[in-house]
Design a protein around this motif. Structure first.
Motif, PDB file in Angstrom:
ATOM      1  N   PHE A   1       6.961   2.885  -0.450  1.00 51.00           N
ATOM      2  CA  PHE A   1       5.930   2.753  -1.475  1.00 51.00           C
ATOM      3  C   PHE A   1       6.506   2.424  -2.839  1.00 51.00           C
TER       4      PHE A   1
ATOM      5  N   TYR B   1       1.642   7.883   0.283  1.00 48.00           N
ATOM      6  CA  TYR B   1       2.210   8.370  -0.968  1.00 48.00           C
ATOM      7  C   TYR B   1       1.236   9.312  -1.678  1.00 48.00           C
TER       8      TYR B   1
ATOM      9  N   TRP C   1       2.428   1.697   1.688  1.00 48.11           N
ATOM     10  CA  TRP C   1       2.185   2.750   0.698  1.00 48.11           C
ATOM     11  C   TRP C   1       2.613   4.125   1.232  1.00 48.11           C
TER      12      TRP C   1
END
Length: 262
Positions: A139, A29, A22
């Protein structure tokens, strides 16, 4: 872990650990961290009040594979307006902060809107480019976003607009304000199209004004996005964006200030 799975962890009150897939660069993110805070500050808000304003400041990189907590502070609660602030705290340091305004629905006699849906090619049309692959941030594997304008990042085309369509690869239920937050930040700053090669970039501040978010939109449905550059000079810039449903209803207005190191 999927977006909604991480939201469930955040809602449990337990410390959250985000896996490295992520990440964007050296931080989690931003759309995910902001969405987790949007959920946190919304907990306990009266059902008749909707999130209308979210101001997000990215203070320090949020590290993956390391626990963090979500801290909420009530600021004000009046007859019409409730204001909460929230912070992501990791290693005792504030990493992301938000202010959220919730407004009660009023019995107004007048409705007005100046929004006109941009005329973008359909998400399955020829020439609409899905962003994916080894050169995209890691991500983005959790999203399906497709560029329907010029202005691809780092191609040197110099377009003042960037937009298209976006949705989650996997999501369930109705589209919430937190889903809108998580989707909207997937797009890079518009000014990245003026550069000829990849460069580090960072959002300084991000503000979202929410329209009327009904419960008739699926969380995995495509929604539209179009950002327009306001200015970019000496590495610093600003842009404004519209987010809308396929049938033309405005979901949100997004305002971003950013830096590009290159």
């Amino acid at each position: 872990m999927l977006f909604d799975e991480l939201r469930s962890v955040g809602a449990s009150g337990e410390a959250v650990v985000v896996p490295p897939d992520w990440c964007q660069g050296r931080t989690v993110y931003g759309g995910l961290s902001a969405a987790l805070l949007a959920d946190a500050v919304s907990a306990g808000i009266d059902a008749d009040r909707r999130l209308r304003y979210l101001n997000v400041s990215f203070l320090k990189p949020l590290e993956a594979d390391k626990p963090f907590t979500l801290a909420v502070q009530p600021v004000s609660a009046g007859r019409t307006l409730t204001v909460n602030t929230g912070r992501i705290v990791q290693d005792g340091i504030d990493r992301v902060a938000v202010q959220a305004n919730f407004v009660a629905k009023l019995d107004g006699r007048t409705d007005a809107s100046n929004f006109k849906r941009p005329e973008l090619a359909h998400w399955d049309a020829d020439g609409v480019i899905r962003v994916r692959g080894p050169f995209a941030p890691v991500f983005t594997q959790y999203f399906d976003f497709r560029v329907a304008t010029g202005g691809l990042p780092f191609q040197g085309h110099g377009s003042p607009e960037l937009g298209g369509w976006m949705r989650f690869e996997r999501a369930a239920g109705a589209l919430s304000a937190s889903h809108v937050v998580g989707l909207t930040d997937v797009w890079p700053p518009v000014a990245a199209s003026y550069l000829t090669q990849p460069a580090p970039l960072s959002t300084i501040n991000w503000v979202i004004h929410f329209g009327e978010l009904d419960d008739d939109i699926d969380a995995d449905a495509f929604v539209g996005y179009l950002a327009r550059l306001n200015f970019f000079k000496n590495g610093y810039g600003s842009s404004s964006a519209d987010v809308w449903t396929p049938d033309g209803r405005l979901l949100a207005k997004s305002f971003q200030t950013f830096v590009i190191y290159g």
